[in-house]
Design a protein around this motif. Structure first.
Motif, PDB file in Angstrom:
ATOM      1  N   HIS A 135      39.669  35.146  31.635  1.00 15.88           N
ATOM      2  CA  HIS A 135      40.012  36.070  30.985  1.00 15.88           C
ATOM      3  C   HIS A 135      41.339  36.310  30.299  1.00 15.88           C
ATOM      4  O   HIS A 135      42.231  36.606  29.850  1.00 15.88           O
ATOM      5  CB  HIS A 135      39.682  37.695  31.899  1.00 15.88           C
ATOM      6  N   ARG A 136      42.640  36.053  31.394  1.00 16.01           N
ATOM      7  CA  ARG A 136      43.631  36.009  30.922  1.00 16.01           C
ATOM      8  C   ARG A 136      44.219  34.733  30.055  1.00 16.01           C
ATOM      9  O   ARG A 136      44.968  34.990  30.493  1.00 16.01           O
ATOM     10  CB  ARG A 136      44.068  35.029  32.777  1.00 16.01           C
ATOM     11  N   ASP A 137      43.498  33.514  30.227  1.00 19.05           N
ATOM     12  CA  ASP A 137      44.128  32.409  29.191  1.00 19.05           C
ATOM     13  C   ASP A 137      43.616  33.106  27.512  1.00 19.05           C
ATOM     14  O   ASP A 137      43.489  31.804  27.480  1.00 19.05           O
ATOM     15  CB  ASP A 137      42.931  31.571  29.204  1.00 19.05           C
ATOM     16  N   GLY A 138      42.136  34.121  27.748  1.00 18.06           N
ATOM     17  CA  GLY A 138      41.273  34.654  26.868  1.00 18.06           C
ATOM     18  C   GLY A 138      40.466  34.169  26.127  1.00 18.06           C
ATOM     19  O   GLY A 138      39.882  33.838  25.166  1.00 18.06           O
ATOM     20  N   HIS A 139      39.549  33.518  27.126  1.00 19.06           N
ATOM     21  CA  HIS A 139      38.835  32.363  26.620  1.00 19.06           C
ATOM     22  C   HIS A 139      37.487  32.915  27.186  1.00 19.06           C
ATOM     23  O   HIS A 139      36.205  32.717  26.869  1.00 19.06           O
ATOM     24  CB  HIS A 139      38.631  30.955  27.957  1.00 19.06           C
ATOM     25  N   LEU A 140      36.966  34.307  27.854  1.00 17.99           N
ATOM     26  CA  LEU A 140      36.087  34.883  28.643  1.00 17.99           C
ATOM     27  C   LEU A 140      35.596  35.544  27.464  1.00 17.99           C
ATOM     28  O   LEU A 140      34.076  35.219  27.274  1.00 17.99           O
ATOM     29  CB  LEU A 140      36.302  36.432  29.028  1.00 17.99           C
ATOM     30  N   ASP A 198      23.363  29.818  34.029  1.00 17.85           N
ATOM     31  CA  ASP A 198      23.511  30.406  35.528  1.00 17.85           C
ATOM     32  C   ASP A 198      24.791  29.820  35.516  1.00 17.85           C
ATOM     33  O   ASP A 198      24.580  30.753  36.671  1.00 17.85           O
ATOM     34  CB  ASP A 198      22.168  28.812  35.467  1.00 17.85           C
ATOM     35  N   ARG A 199      25.260  29.161  35.304  1.00 19.45           N
ATOM     36  CA  ARG A 199      26.634  28.066  35.846  1.00 19.45           C
ATOM     37  C   ARG A 199      27.749  30.035  35.541  1.00 19.45           C
ATOM     38  O   ARG A 199      28.705  30.241  36.490  1.00 19.45           O
ATOM     39  CB  ARG A 199      27.600  27.549  35.571  1.00 19.45           C
ATOM     40  N   LEU A 200      27.533  30.222  34.436  1.00 17.43           N
ATOM     41  CA  LEU A 200      28.791  31.059  33.730  1.00 17.43           C
ATOM     42  C   LEU A 200      27.906  31.949  34.842  1.00 17.43           C
ATOM     43  O   LEU A 200      29.048  33.524  35.565  1.00 17.43           O
ATOM     44  CB  LEU A 200      27.910  32.008  32.393  1.00 17.43           C
ATOM     45  N   ARG A 201      27.453  33.236  35.195  1.00 16.74           N
ATOM     46  CA  ARG A 201      26.962  34.338  35.681  1.00 16.74           C
ATOM     47  C   ARG A 201      27.086  34.364  37.275  1.00 16.74           C
ATOM     48  O   ARG A 201      26.925  34.983  37.855  1.00 16.74           O
ATOM     49  CB  ARG A 201      25.183  34.243  35.855  1.00 16.74           C
ATOM     50  N   GLY A 202      26.713  33.016  37.642  1.00 15.50           N
ATOM     51  CA  GLY A 202      27.805  32.561  39.133  1.00 15.50           C
ATOM     52  C   GLY A 202      29.121  32.272  39.535  1.00 15.50           C
ATOM     53  O   GLY A 202      29.439  31.982  40.770  1.00 15.50           O
ATOM     54  N   LEU A 203      29.616  32.391  38.399  1.00 10.00           N
ATOM     55  CA  LEU A 203      31.040  32.348  38.503  1.00 10.00           C
ATOM     56  C   LEU A 203      31.535  33.473  39.521  1.00 10.00           C
ATOM     57  O   LEU A 203      31.400  34.606  38.939  1.00 10.00           O
ATOM     58  CB  LEU A 203      31.954  32.378  37.016  1.00 10.00           C
ATOM     59  N   ASP A 204      32.714  33.434  40.212  1.00 11.97           N
ATOM     60  CA  ASP A 204      33.353  34.398  41.131  1.00 11.97           C
ATOM     61  C   ASP A 204      34.229  35.036  39.839  1.00 11.97           C
ATOM     62  O   ASP A 204      34.562  34.671  38.892  1.00 11.97           O
ATOM     63  CB  ASP A 204      33.726  33.469  42.244  1.00 11.97           C
ATOM     64  N   GLY A 205      35.180  35.668  40.809  1.00 14.23           N
ATOM     65  CA  GLY A 205      36.412  36.828  40.361  1.00 14.23           C
ATOM     66  C   GLY A 205      37.297  36.199  39.812  1.00 14.23           C
ATOM     67  O   GLY A 205      37.915  36.501  39.244  1.00 14.23           O
ATOM     68  N   ASP A 206      37.652  35.296  40.396  1.00 14.35           N
ATOM     69  CA  ASP A 206      38.797  34.397  40.357  1.00 14.35           C
ATOM     70  C   ASP A 206      39.128  33.733  39.683  1.00 14.35           C
ATOM     71  O   ASP A 206      39.555  33.339  37.749  1.00 14.35           O
ATOM     72  CB  ASP A 206      39.631  33.639  41.419  1.00 14.35           C
ATOM     73  N   ALA A 207      37.766  33.428  39.308  1.00 15.50           N
ATOM     74  CA  ALA A 207      37.144  32.205  38.090  1.00 15.50           C
ATOM     75  C   ALA A 207      37.078  32.594  36.531  1.00 15.50           C
ATOM     76  O   ALA A 207      37.962  32.739  35.466  1.00 15.50           O
ATOM     77  CB  ALA A 207      35.861  31.564  38.148  1.00 15.50           C
TER      78      ALA A 207
END
Length: 238
Positions: free
Chosen positions: A206-211, A192-201
């Protein structure tokens, strides 16, 4: 008991390792350590969960293999019933260790107390000239991958904690015979929190290779159904 020593051709020229799968060789484990770098391969077969070390207040990732201590539902006699074996299992009895200097490269160590150490049977580690066999070269490569993944795990879990994406998991599994297996002490991704993350988060992850490994961990939860089916077959077979 363990007996970890530096692996050398001089001391271990005739060392052989048993590669078959068996409970007596250390394969009867409920879970094993994995890293985000390995999630893509692991998620195809095993649920990926997280364990918290309360003393260090840090998390590690594990591939779930069973529901009880000493239970590996992928172990079928002398056969591992999955196309991919997690690195932490496949590298045994080897491990990676330091050489005493922070700048020096890591070295291959071996646990001479492991039941996989063989006298006559098994795969040779060095050839007659003292050169590493293809088997040892593969092990060294796997150790490097696992060590690099381990080094990067702290950043992955720091990102998950920063975005409050880790939650405790309590799972009750009711088997076909009516018995209940309760899984406690593990954590998972809060979807639920993952789906609620905004674009910046999401961009930061993604930038750090974690997504990608994060999505792999979420996808792996679908393997619980197959794991329960394995448990039901194991119970039915006695």
């Amino acid at each position: 008991m363990t007996n970890h020593v530096l692996l050398t051709a001089e001391d271990h020229r005739d060392l052989r390792v048993r590669r078959e799968r068996d409970a007596t060789l250390g394969d009867a484990v409920m879970f094993c350590v994995t890293t985000p770098d390995e999630f893509r391969q692991v998620q195809a077969h095993y649920p990926i969960l997280f364990r918290r070390n309360t003393e260090r207040d840090e998390f590690l990732a594990v591939a779930l293999l069973g529901f009880e201590d000493g239970e590996n539902l992928f172990l079928e006699g002398d056969r591992w019933d999955a196309a991919y074996i997690p690195l932490a299992i496949d590298i045994q009895p080897f491990l990676i260790g330091g050489s005493g200097s922070a700048d020096a490269p890591k070295q291959v160590h071996v646990d001479l107390a492991s039941p996989r150490i063989a006298d006559a049977e098994g795969v040779r580690v060095f050839d007659d000239t003292g050169r590493p066999t293809p088997y040892l070269e593969t092990i060294a490569e796997q150790l490097g991958v696992l060590d690099a993944g381990w080094q990067g795990s702290s950043d992955f879990f720091a990102a998950l904690r920063r975005h409050d994406l880790i939650e405790a998991l309590t799972l009750e599994v009711t088997l076909d015979n009516g018995s209940v297996n309760r899984l406690v002490g593990f954590h998972t991704v809060n979807e639920d929190r993952l789906r609620g993350l905004d674009g910046d988060a999401l961009a930061d992850l993604h930038r750090d290779g974690h997504l990608m490994p994060l999505f792999m961990a979420v996808a792996s939860i679908g393997n619980f159904t197959a794991l329960v089916a394995r448990k039901n077959r194991r119970v039915a077979d006695g």
